[in-house]
Design an enzyme around this catalytic site. Structure first.
Site, short mmCIF file in Angstrom:
data_model
loop_
_atom_site.label_atom_id
_atom_site.label_comp_id
_atom_site.label_asym_id
_atom_site.label_seq_id
_atom_site.Cartn_x
_atom_site.Cartn_y
_atom_site.Cartn_z
N SER A 1 1.02 2.55 9.14
CA SER A 1 1.57 2.05 7.87
C SER A 1 0.63 1.87 6.80
O SER A 1 0.87 2.36 5.52
CB SER A 1 1.87 0.52 8.24
N LYS B 1 -8.49 -10.63 13.31
CA LYS B 1 -8.69 -10.81 14.69
C LYS B 1 -10.26 -10.77 15.04
O LYS B 1 -10.52 -11.04 16.15
CB LYS B 1 -7.69 -10.13 15.47
N SER C 1 4.53 -4.00 7.93
CA SER C 1 3.78 -3.06 8.70
C SER C 1 4.40 -3.03 10.07
O SER C 1 5.08 -3.90 10.66
CB SER C 1 2.51 -3.13 8.63
#
Length: 334
Positions: free
Chosen positions: A19, A129, A173
């Site tokens: 994406s 993350k 995405s």
């Protein structure tokens, strides 16, 4: 101007069929660099991109795990945008070694080959993350960040500038929550929500691509750039989509997935003391700034030289449902 920046430059994108990589390619085409090379190991997805945009770039089937291939590919390359990664949290939890192979060793392969070929810039796409990671995917992305930062301290004769950008939840995405909710509503299935208290930052793919490109203008090497973005309650997104669908869709709370966080972090408490605020971005300087020759306070359009709080979706004011709907509508996400 950015168009002048890319003039006569050879640019390579890893993960071009994903994406972010796909949309980055579309943006770079408008800047008309000398050449664009798009690397991906997904043959089918790469074929699809080639069918649509093949006349504008050179298709490269390959894998960042292959260090010898990268040595050859990076010859005469000026700028690398590193977007290739394993990013799905549950899959990386199940297959941690594969995550290590791509996200950590693959990134080090890019660093090594970039240095060998004197690539001018490497901009690596990271993830929220990577901040205080609670899962394999986040840990692997944190290690990738550390490798990118350390690469600036071990340059030897290489002049390559290595920098990172961090994304929050990129709306629409592949694998993100918005297309999942839309699909569930379309199938008239219950929307699966992990927890009603879950919060997330949101940004458009265009903003993610803008951050990758803008980082080139500011990068000193070893720094991390973070876009300022909106925060939302995920349940508000689910309820808004159900309301607009005018269907009788239930919300099913299924519990958090292995390694999943209740909120998103883009800057932690330790990083606050070495961060500053630009007009549109936050910048996290490397921990070992004393080892760098560059002055990390000399950025253009500095708004604040000190940050008071971590950048965390738990504490940032959330968009109202009305503001969220306006955001989604404005960005053609509905």
């Amino acid at each position: 101007m950015l168009k002048d920046f890319f003039k006569q430059k050879n640019v390579l994108i890893t993960g071009v069929a994903g994406s972010i990589g796909n949309n980055l390619l579309r943006k770079l085409i408008k800047f008309k660099p000398k050449n664009i090379f798009g690397l991906d190991n997904n043959e089918t997805a790469l074929f699809d991109v080639e069918m649509e945009l093949g006349r504008y770039f050179t298709v490269v089937l390959g894998d960042i795990r292959d260090s010898e291939r990268l040595d050859d590919l990076f010859k005469n390359i000026d700028i690398i945008f590193h977007c290739a990664a394993l990013k799905h949290v549950p899959i990386c939890e199940t297959y941690p070694f594969e995550s290590i192979q791509t996200n950590i060793i693959g990134t080090q392969n890019i660093i090594n080959s970039a240095k060998k070929n004197n690539v001018k810039y490497v901009v690596s796409a990271s993830s929220d993350k990577a901040v205080n990671p609670t899962n394999v995917m986040g840990t692997s992305k944190l290690m990738a960040e550390q490798l990118i930062k350390a690469a600036n301290l071990e340059q030897n004769k290489s002049k390559t500038i290595f920098t990172c950008v961090r994304f929050g939840n990129v709306m629409n995405s592949r694998g993100s929550v918005l297309p999942l909710f839309k699909k569930q509503i379309s199938n008239e299935d219950p929307i699966t929500l992990t927890d009603k208290k879950m919060t997330r930052f949101i940004m458009t793919i265009d903003k993610a691509v803008e951050l990758l490109i803008e980082a080139l203008k500011h990068a000193k090497g070893g720094d991390i750039f973070i876009t300022k973005m909106h925060a939302i309650n995920i349940i508000d997104l689910a309820e808004l989509l159900i309301k607009r669908s005018k269907k009788k869709i239930n919300i099913k709370v299924v519990g958090t997935r292995p390694g999943e966080k209740m909120f998103e972090e883009l800057m932690n408490e330790e990083e606050v003391r070495r961060s500053l605020e630009l007009d549109k971005y936050y910048v996290v300087s490397p921990a070992q700034t004393n080892l760098y020759k560059k002055n990390f306070l000399k950025y253009n359009k500095v708004k604040n030289l000190s940050i008071n709080n971590p950048y965390n979706s738990k504490f940032v004011k959330k968009l109202t449902k009305k503001a969220l709907e306006e955001f989604l509508s404005k960005n053609n996400l509905l």
